[in-house]
Write a protein that holds these residues in place. Structure first.
Motif, PDB file in Angstrom:
ATOM      1  N   SER A 140      10.626   2.953  -9.102  1.00 41.90           N
ATOM      2  CA  SER A 140       9.538   2.101  -9.587  1.00 41.90           C
ATOM      3  C   SER A 140       8.384   2.073  -8.599  1.00 41.90           C
ATOM      4  O   SER A 140       8.543   2.390  -7.422  1.00 41.90           O
ATOM      5  CB  SER A 140      10.054   0.675  -9.805  1.00 41.90           C
ATOM      6  N   ASN A 141       7.222   1.672  -9.091  1.00 43.24           N
ATOM      7  CA  ASN A 141       6.018   1.480  -8.274  1.00 43.24           C
ATOM      8  C   ASN A 141       5.560   2.753  -7.579  1.00 43.24           C
ATOM      9  O   ASN A 141       5.151   2.727  -6.424  1.00 43.24           O
ATOM     10  CB  ASN A 141       6.254   0.368  -7.242  1.00 43.24           C
ATOM     11  N   ASN A 142       5.615   3.871  -8.277  1.00 42.70           N
ATOM     12  CA  ASN A 142       5.164   5.154  -7.738  1.00 42.70           C
ATOM     13  C   ASN A 142       3.877   5.592  -8.419  1.00 42.70           C
ATOM     14  O   ASN A 142       3.653   5.304  -9.589  1.00 42.70           O
ATOM     15  CB  ASN A 142       6.235   6.228  -7.973  1.00 42.70           C
ATOM     16  N   ILE A 143       3.058   6.318  -7.658  1.00 44.21           N
ATOM     17  CA  ILE A 143       1.836   6.912  -8.199  1.00 44.21           C
ATOM     18  C   ILE A 143       1.870   8.401  -7.874  1.00 44.21           C
ATOM     19  O   ILE A 143       1.962   8.777  -6.702  1.00 44.21           O
ATOM     20  CB  ILE A 143       0.572   6.272  -7.595  1.00 44.21           C
ATOM     21  N   VAL A 190      13.831  10.738  -7.880  1.00 48.11           N
ATOM     22  CA  VAL A 190      14.838  10.228  -8.801  1.00 48.11           C
ATOM     23  C   VAL A 190      14.836   8.701  -8.808  1.00 48.11           C
ATOM     24  O   VAL A 190      14.679   8.082  -9.851  1.00 48.11           O
ATOM     25  CB  VAL A 190      16.248  10.752  -8.438  1.00 48.11           C
ATOM     26  N   ASN A 191      15.012   8.115  -7.631  1.00 49.29           N
ATOM     27  CA  ASN A 191      15.057   6.658  -7.572  1.00 49.29           C
ATOM     28  C   ASN A 191      14.255   6.078  -6.417  1.00 49.29           C
ATOM     29  O   ASN A 191      14.407   4.917  -6.079  1.00 49.29           O
ATOM     30  CB  ASN A 191      16.504   6.152  -7.527  1.00 49.29           C
ATOM     31  N   THR A 230      13.196  13.018  -2.988  1.00 48.06           N
ATOM     32  CA  THR A 230      14.158  12.543  -3.983  1.00 48.06           C
ATOM     33  C   THR A 230      14.425  11.048  -3.856  1.00 48.06           C
ATOM     34  O   THR A 230      14.483  10.333  -4.848  1.00 48.06           O
ATOM     35  CB  THR A 230      15.491  13.294  -3.893  1.00 48.06           C
ATOM     36  N   THR A 231      14.614  10.571  -2.622  1.00 47.61           N
ATOM     37  CA  THR A 231      14.987   9.173  -2.432  1.00 47.61           C
ATOM     38  C   THR A 231      14.125   8.437  -1.408  1.00 47.61           C
ATOM     39  O   THR A 231      14.297   7.238  -1.224  1.00 47.61           O
ATOM     40  CB  THR A 231      16.462   9.041  -2.006  1.00 47.61           C
TER      41      THR A 231
END
Length: 71
Positions: free
Chosen positions: A34-37, A48-49, A65-66
Motif C-alpha cells: 500500500s501507499n506506493n507511487i 509484492v507487499n 519486492t519487499t
C-alpha cells in the motif's frame, strides 16, 4: 483507492490500497503493498507487499519486492 493507468498496471493487486501506478506494467506484481507511487514503464514491477515507495522513471525499482520507504 488505487489509481492505475497503463497496460497491466496494478494487475495482481489484491488488497493493497492507496497505490498510484502510471505506465505499462507499473506495480504489476503488487498484491498487498500500500501507499506506493510508480511512474514509468515497469516501475516497481516486482513489488509484492512493500509499502511507502516512490519510483520515478522506466524500470525504477523494478526489482524491489519487499523493501519499504524508498524513493
Amino acid at each position: 483507492m488505487n489509481n492505475a493507468i497503463g497496460f497491466q498496471s496494478l494487475y495482481n493487486n489484491n488488497s493493497g490500497i492507496n497505490n498510484n501506478a502510471f505506465g505499462t506494467y507499473a506495480l504489476r506484481s503488487n498484491t498487498t503493498g500500500s501507499n506506493n507511487i510508480a511512474i514509468g514503464t515497469s516501475s516497481l514491477y516486482y513489488n509484492v507487499n512493500a509499502e511507502n515507495n516512490i519510483a520515478l522513471g522506466n524500470f525504477a525499482m523494478n526489482l524491489n519486492t519487499t523493501g519499504s520507504g524508498n524513493i
